[in-house]
Design a protein around this motif. Structure first.
Motif, PDB file in Angstrom:
ATOM      1  N   ARG A 118      64.687  32.672  47.439  1.00 28.69           N
ATOM      2  CA  ARG A 118      65.914  32.687  47.103  1.00 28.69           C
ATOM      3  C   ARG A 118      66.498  33.687  46.457  1.00 28.69           C
ATOM      4  NH1 ARG A 118      67.351  28.000  42.353  1.00 28.69           N
ATOM      5  NH2 ARG A 118      69.198  27.330  43.173  1.00 28.69           N
ATOM      6  N   ALA A 119      65.587  34.288  45.507  1.00 27.39           N
ATOM      7  CA  ALA A 119      65.915  35.452  44.658  1.00 27.39           C
ATOM      8  C   ALA A 119      66.256  36.632  45.630  1.00 27.39           C
ATOM      9  CB  ALA A 119      64.626  35.920  44.012  1.00 27.39           C
ATOM     10  N   ALA A 120      65.715  36.671  46.946  1.00 26.52           N
ATOM     11  CA  ALA A 120      65.906  37.840  47.673  1.00 26.52           C
ATOM     12  C   ALA A 120      67.480  37.663  48.401  1.00 26.52           C
ATOM     13  CB  ALA A 120      65.145  37.824  48.928  1.00 26.52           C
ATOM     14  N   ALA A 121      67.642  36.348  48.722  1.00 24.24           N
ATOM     15  CA  ALA A 121      69.196  36.032  49.209  1.00 24.24           C
ATOM     16  C   ALA A 121      70.166  36.204  48.369  1.00 24.24           C
ATOM     17  CB  ALA A 121      69.039  34.526  49.810  1.00 24.24           C
ATOM     18  N   LYS A 122      70.102  36.002  47.022  1.00 27.01           N
ATOM     19  CA  LYS A 122      71.020  36.215  46.114  1.00 27.01           C
ATOM     20  C   LYS A 122      70.869  37.714  45.381  1.00 27.01           C
ATOM     21  CE  LYS A 122      71.225  32.579  43.216  1.00 27.01           C
ATOM     22  NZ  LYS A 122      72.505  32.061  43.306  1.00 27.01           N
ATOM     23  N   GLY A 123      70.102  38.464  46.024  1.00 25.90           N
ATOM     24  CA  GLY A 123      69.798  39.896  45.254  1.00 25.90           C
ATOM     25  C   GLY A 123      69.343  39.818  43.929  1.00 25.90           C
ATOM     26  N   GLN A 180      69.394  22.516  43.549  1.00 25.83           N
ATOM     27  CA  GLN A 180      70.476  21.739  42.852  1.00 25.83           C
ATOM     28  C   GLN A 180      70.321  22.222  41.460  1.00 25.83           C
ATOM     29  OE1 GLN A 180      69.001  17.659  44.045  1.00 25.83           O
ATOM     30  NE2 GLN A 180      70.905  17.311  44.755  1.00 25.83           N
ATOM     31  N   ARG A 181      69.555  23.028  40.890  1.00 23.22           N
ATOM     32  CA  ARG A 181      69.582  23.257  39.497  1.00 23.22           C
ATOM     33  C   ARG A 181      70.370  24.489  39.080  1.00 23.22           C
ATOM     34  NH1 ARG A 181      62.930  22.936  38.999  1.00 23.22           N
ATOM     35  NH2 ARG A 181      62.733  20.962  39.793  1.00 23.22           N
ATOM     36  N   LEU A 182      70.837  24.266  37.839  1.00 27.36           N
ATOM     37  CA  LEU A 182      71.869  25.430  37.314  1.00 27.36           C
ATOM     38  C   LEU A 182      70.817  26.591  37.186  1.00 27.36           C
ATOM     39  CD1 LEU A 182      74.101  23.613  34.922  1.00 27.36           C
ATOM     40  CD2 LEU A 182      74.814  24.673  37.216  1.00 27.36           C
ATOM     41  N   LEU A 183      71.377  27.926  37.345  1.00 23.64           N
ATOM     42  CA  LEU A 183      70.637  29.168  36.831  1.00 23.64           C
ATOM     43  C   LEU A 183      71.193  29.669  35.516  1.00 23.64           C
ATOM     44  CD1 LEU A 183      70.451  30.619  40.360  1.00 23.64           C
ATOM     45  CD2 LEU A 183      68.772  29.655  39.327  1.00 23.64           C
ATOM     46  N   ASP A 184      70.260  30.234  34.704  1.00 23.02           N
ATOM     47  CA  ASP A 184      70.621  30.737  33.483  1.00 23.02           C
ATOM     48  C   ASP A 184      70.965  32.298  33.428  1.00 23.02           C
ATOM     49  OD1 ASP A 184      70.732  31.558  30.985  1.00 23.02           O
ATOM     50  OD2 ASP A 184      68.876  30.942  30.484  1.00 23.02           O
ATOM     51  N   PRO A 185      72.223  32.761  33.320  1.00 19.48           N
ATOM     52  CA  PRO A 185      72.588  33.969  33.559  1.00 19.48           C
ATOM     53  C   PRO A 185      71.616  34.945  32.698  1.00 19.48           C
ATOM     54  CG  PRO A 185      74.532  32.770  32.907  1.00 19.48           C
ATOM     55  CD  PRO A 185      73.365  31.658  32.963  1.00 19.48           C
ATOM     56  N   ALA A 218      72.699  40.251  37.489  1.00 17.51           N
ATOM     57  CA  ALA A 218      73.315  39.767  38.693  1.00 17.51           C
ATOM     58  C   ALA A 218      74.764  39.440  38.780  1.00 17.51           C
ATOM     59  CB  ALA A 218      72.400  38.369  38.885  1.00 17.51           C
ATOM     60  N   ASP A 219      75.232  39.396  39.581  1.00 20.31           N
ATOM     61  CA  ASP A 219      76.655  38.879  39.747  1.00 20.31           C
ATOM     62  C   ASP A 219      76.884  37.449  39.433  1.00 20.31           C
ATOM     63  OD1 ASP A 219      79.404  38.067  40.243  1.00 20.31           O
ATOM     64  OD2 ASP A 219      79.463  38.916  42.409  1.00 20.31           O
ATOM     65  N   PRO A 220      77.475  37.186  38.225  1.00 21.43           N
ATOM     66  CA  PRO A 220      77.535  35.625  37.875  1.00 21.43           C
ATOM     67  C   PRO A 220      78.001  34.721  38.904  1.00 21.43           C
ATOM     68  CG  PRO A 220      78.428  37.491  35.943  1.00 21.43           C
ATOM     69  CD  PRO A 220      78.334  38.139  37.351  1.00 21.43           C
ATOM     70  N   ALA A 221      78.854  35.281  39.602  1.00 24.99           N
ATOM     71  CA  ALA A 221      79.205  34.489  40.960  1.00 24.99           C
ATOM     72  C   ALA A 221      78.186  34.036  41.736  1.00 24.99           C
ATOM     73  CB  ALA A 221      80.209  35.229  41.731  1.00 24.99           C
ATOM     74  N   LEU A 222      76.902  34.733  41.563  1.00 29.71           N
ATOM     75  CA  LEU A 222      75.869  34.168  42.536  1.00 29.71           C
ATOM     76  C   LEU A 222      74.970  33.148  41.865  1.00 29.71           C
ATOM     77  CD1 LEU A 222      74.859  37.622  43.885  1.00 29.71           C
ATOM     78  CD2 LEU A 222      76.218  35.808  45.182  1.00 29.71           C
ATOM     79  N   LEU A 223      75.222  32.990  40.543  1.00 26.31           N
ATOM     80  CA  LEU A 223      74.321  32.195  39.957  1.00 26.31           C
ATOM     81  C   LEU A 223      74.742  30.655  40.090  1.00 26.31           C
ATOM     82  CD1 LEU A 223      73.755  34.441  36.619  1.00 26.31           C
ATOM     83  CD2 LEU A 223      72.301  34.265  38.817  1.00 26.31           C
ATOM     84  N   VAL A 224      74.786  30.032  40.969  1.00 21.78           N
ATOM     85  CA  VAL A 224      75.121  28.867  41.354  1.00 21.78           C
ATOM     86  C   VAL A 224      73.936  28.177  42.436  1.00 21.78           C
ATOM     87  CG1 VAL A 224      77.605  29.318  41.241  1.00 21.78           C
ATOM     88  CG2 VAL A 224      76.472  29.650  43.615  1.00 21.78           C
ATOM     89  N   PRO A 225      73.939  26.816  41.908  1.00 22.38           N
ATOM     90  CA  PRO A 225      72.921  26.088  42.801  1.00 22.38           C
ATOM     91  C   PRO A 225      73.197  26.334  44.345  1.00 22.38           C
ATOM     92  CG  PRO A 225      73.670  24.849  41.035  1.00 22.38           C
ATOM     93  CD  PRO A 225      74.656  25.801  41.015  1.00 22.38           C
ATOM     94  N   GLY A 226      72.298  26.351  45.078  1.00 19.12           N
ATOM     95  CA  GLY A 226      72.568  26.580  46.504  1.00 19.12           C
ATOM     96  C   GLY A 226      71.141  26.549  47.312  1.00 19.12           C
ATOM     97  N   SER A 227      71.185  26.781  48.476  1.00 22.56           N
ATOM     98  CA  SER A 227      70.085  26.849  49.398  1.00 22.56           C
ATOM     99  C   SER A 227      70.394  27.850  50.627  1.00 22.56           C
ATOM    100  CB  SER A 227      69.528  25.627  49.719  1.00 22.56           C
ATOM    101  OG  SER A 227      68.350  25.478  50.455  1.00 22.56           O
TER     102      SER A 227
END
Length: 347
Positions: free
Chosen positions: A9-14, A93-98, A104-113
């Motif tokens: 997940r971390a790699a996919a979101k950079g 489904q969980r929120l990520l803490d900036p 990281a780009d704040p736009a990427l800090l959203v729940p997803g898969s």
């Protein structure tokens, strides 16, 4: 080496680090071991394979005690009952803490898969980004992303479950996740040393025995087996132990940490390891890059994305290391109850 392993997940979101958002799955359920489970007798078998990928070597004898294992992967409907009973929120489904991702780009800090996308034509198979995409809003309830749902997939394996999600479900059900040795022993169905869970021929008599990819991955799917994505559990023949979907359909989590190779064969047959378990994450990670700090667990069985030109991992011996934060559209799990289990059962 070609693989259908998805990025962490971390790699996919950079991203390089992430929050520890473990939650207890308080629930109330008692599992009858005979219900939707199969008894596997203890025994000794040859674990691994010398003819495919380096991480499957060396072949070595292993003994396991008897245990119960789910006859098929945990389904969407079963996972839905768990969520309804506990209010559990999956990793995807969980929120990520900036604050945990300062660069990281704040736009990427959203729940997803992670969701697979078939390409329009041949692509470089060395770059998984050609077919994997981090999709905000994708989860076990929305397997293809926002706007999708699980209607009609109730009997499909649940997907988009990270390791913590699988472990939480197992604890709620009064079960555990299998070790790699238990999983492989069960998957072989009594055919010690066979290439596949049903023998040495991929399609005996022309019959496809598992949900995998036919054609040129990742752009040409001939759908010869009738399924482009996941299939309902039990759509293909069971193995010699009566277990369904031990090959293909979805990868399955085990509780073992990944190691690059198996241990060496014991010097004498009497000294084969019994109920081995890799409980240390020390060698499980990758050396560098996003997600390198994350431990990896062994996943087994291959999936509907495994193809002859890319990933010959629809075999009992096949194994990969998956980052514990990974949740994807081709990864699920099943559970076990051991004879000496101390897992708490609830009603």
């Amino acid at each position: 080496m070609s693989t259908t392993r998805s990025p962490s997940r971390a790699a996919a979101k950079g991203l390089g680090t992430g929050p520890n958002l473990a939650r207890n799955a308080a629930g109330n359920r008692k599992q009858d071991p005979a219900r939707n489970m199969t008894r596997i007798p203890g025994g000794t078998f040859r674990m691994g394979s010398a003819g495919f990928y380096p991480e499957e070597r060396p072949v070595h004898r292993v003994s396991v005690d008897g245990f119960w294992i789910d006859t098929r992967p945990v389904t969407v409907e079963e996972f839905r009952r768990f969520v309804k009973a506990t209010g559990y929120i999956t990793v995807a489904q969980r929120l990520l803490d900036p604050a945990e991702y300062p660069d990281a780009d704040p736009a990427l800090l959203v729940p997803g898969s992670l969701v697979f996308h078939r390409t329009a034509g041949p692509v470089d198979l060395r770059d998984y980004r050609n077919w994997w995409a981090y999709v905000p809003g994708a989860s076990w309830q929305h397997p293809d992303g926002p706007g999708s749902d699980c209607r009609g997939r109730e009997r499909h394996p649940v997907t988009h479950v990270a390791y913590e999600d699988a472990e939480s479900y197992a604890a709620w059900a009064g079960k555990e996740l299998p070790t790699e040795a238990e999983w492989e022993y069960a998957a072989r169905g009594g055919l010690d040393g066979a290439v596949y869970a049903w023998g040495d021929e991929f399609a005996p008599g022309g019959r496809l025995m598992a949900n995998s990819w036919q054609g040129q991955f990742p752009w040409q799917n001939l759908v010869t087996d009738g399924y482009e994505g996941t299939s309902p559990v039990g759509s293909f023949p069971a193995n010699g132990y009566g277990l369904q979907d031990m090959t293909g359909n979805v990868w399955e989590w085990t509780c073992d940490y990944f190691t690059p190779r198996h241990p060496a064969q014991a010097a004498a047959a009497c000294c084969a390891p019994r109920n081995p378990r890799v409980s240390s994450p020390a060698r499980s990670g990758i050396s560098a890059g996003p997600g390198s700090h994350l431990p990896r667990r062994v996943i087994k069985g291959g999936s509907y994305l495994c193809a002859p030109n890319y990933c010959l991992r629809y075999r009992p011996a096949a194994r990969q290391g998956e980052a514990i934060d990974s949740a994807t559209c081709h990864l699920g799990f099943r559970c076990v109850i051991r004879d000496n289990s101390t897992a708490t059962k609830h009603r």
